[in-house]
Design an enzyme around this catalytic site. Structure first.
Site, mmCIF file in Angstrom:
data_model
loop_
_atom_site.group_PDB
_atom_site.id
_atom_site.type_symbol
_atom_site.label_atom_id
_atom_site.label_comp_id
_atom_site.label_asym_id
_atom_site.label_seq_id
_atom_site.Cartn_x
_atom_site.Cartn_y
_atom_site.Cartn_z
ATOM 1 N N ASN A 1 -3.451 6.231 93.205
ATOM 2 C CA ASN A 1 -2.381 7.225 93.031
ATOM 3 C C ASN A 1 -1.371 7.100 94.180
ATOM 4 O O ASN A 1 -1.117 8.056 94.927
ATOM 5 C CB ASN A 1 -2.962 8.642 92.971
ATOM 6 N N HIS B 1 -3.354 19.687 92.850
ATOM 7 C CA HIS B 1 -4.136 19.263 91.690
ATOM 8 C C HIS B 1 -4.486 20.429 90.769
ATOM 9 O O HIS B 1 -4.561 20.253 89.553
ATOM 10 C CB HIS B 1 -5.419 18.561 92.139
#
Length: 408
Positions: free
Chosen positions: A254, A285
């Site tokens: 990521n 998140h």
């Protein structure tokens, strides 16, 4: 951005966008089906949150800070004028990255829109020359797009074939835990995580291929003159699977989110930037408890890995054979540490996550804490400050000597 002062605008944008994202994530988790993702509308919002906050910090750097206060990376990303409404919406809502990203810097996006991104960054590596000068031509992304689509197909096939054969939640099944030796539980956990990662490989590689197909993602030329299309790539699969350190794994996983965390938090935090960065990552998140268990564990693992690398690695650099042994050991340790750390990220709930950690007797947590206590290591900022102080003392001594020589 328009009405707030440039001095504090980036802070207001950060708090408002992140707060709104968290509010929506709370709504999704506790109003809609818990863990079922039946109304997962927050995915695009996570990417837009990255873009808005990045834009705010880049405007602050370019229009408020002085040139000498910026790092080389911040100078490149700094925005010298306020974007128009059209530019702002285009950057945040362009069709290539509205669903799955990846995020990108505003200057890179503007360079793509204006066509200046195709100018070679290194003239000697351009894809052609004309009259002694580099010929400016628009490179084709066809080969890279085809390769990435093939990677997507392989990743999807692996995931669909193995995800049901190697479910992660089997690691907390009472019968499995009681009947399986511990070393086989370790092997199973690694294989289960290995089977889970292709899902992310598929999504991020597909998103990268979409941007490349539109012409976005050009990153200069290789030494052989071939174009590179990895400007906004989100992962490096081989570097992930063969990582020999926890940091290396995170740096290749990521990637654009890691860069966002580094630019808006790690480089700017004055109190424990590592912990602040992991906490921000957890907040971004979502609100599932498993995310916080994972990222809190990640702080301990990162600090322990840093201590080991600082104190033990130098002893293995004497020969290639010793270095090879060290790499094998750290590869296995990294894969086990990553698998152990991200189990709550997959299970999401507190009960099941703690049940897994109890079945492993919290062994990695205890090991990391003991490692940090036994093998302390100075923070990078402290090391840098000490090096700067030593350099200043050295320069001061040289100046004094030069003045004495001149006087003599």
């Amino acid at each position: 951005m328009v009405f707030a002062s440039l001095e504090h605008m980036h802070k207001y944008c950060f708090v408002v966008t992140l707060g709104y994202l968290i509010l929506c994530q709370i709504t999704r988790v506790y109003v809609f089906d818990y863990g079922m993702y039946s109304a997962d509308f927050t995915g695009p919002m996570m990417v837009i949150t990255q873009k808005i906050t990045s834009l705010a910090f880049e405007i602050h750097d370019g229009m408020y800070k002085k040139e000498g206060q910026l790092t080389p990376g911040q100078k490149y990303l700094a925005i010298r004028r306020m974007p128009s409404l059209l530019e702002y919406l285009s950057y945040n809502c362009n069709f290539m990255g509205i669903l799955a990203g990846p995020t990108c810097s505003y200057n890179d996006y503007v360079a793509f829109i204006e066509g200046t991104c195709y100018q070679p960054r290194h003239q000697e590596n351009a894809n052609g020359r004309e009259n002694g000068k580099c010929k400016q031509s628009e490179p084709s992304p066809k080969n890279d797009v085809i390769f990435k689509l093939c990677t997507c197909g392989v990743s999807l096939a692996i995931y669909l074939s193995l995800c049901k054969l190697l479910p992660v939640d089997r690691s907390i099944d009472d019968d499995f835990v009681s009947a399986t030796p511990f070393y086989l539980q370790v092997v199973y956990l690694y294989l289960a995580m290995l089977a889970l990662r292709p899902k992310y490989y598929f999504v991020w590689t597909f998103a990268d291929a979409i941007n490349n197909a539109a012409g976005f993602g050009f990153n200069g030329y290789n030494k052989d003159g071939s174009p590179r299309w990895d400007l906004i790539s989100n992962l490096r699969i081989l570097d992930i699977e063969f990582s020999t350190s926890f940091k290396s794994f995170l740096d290749n996983w990521n990637i654009q989110t890691s860069l966002w965390l580094k630019r808006v938090c790690y480089e700017r935090s004055t109190i424990n930037p590592t912990a602040a960065t992991f906490l921000l990552s957890a907040l971004w998140h979502g609100v599932y408890p498993g995310y916080y268990l994972t990222f809190l564990s990640g702080i301990a693992v990162t600090m322990a890995a840093r201590s080991v690398r600082h104190n033990i690695r130098p002893y293995f650099l004497a020969s290639d054979s010793h270095k090879c042994v060290y790499d094998v050991i750290t590869w296995a340790s990294t894969q086990i540490a990553v698998s152990y750390t991200v189990v709550p990220f997959v299970l999401l709930a507190v009960g099941s996550s703690l049940k897994f950690y109890r079945s492993w007797y919290f062994c990695l947590h205890i090991t990391c804490i003991l490692t940090v206590m036994v093998l302390p290591v100075k923070s990078r900022r402290r090391q840098t400050k000490e090096q700067q102080d030593k350099q200043s003392e050295h320069n001061s001594t040289d100046n004094n000597c030069n003045q004495k020589d001149k006087a003599t």
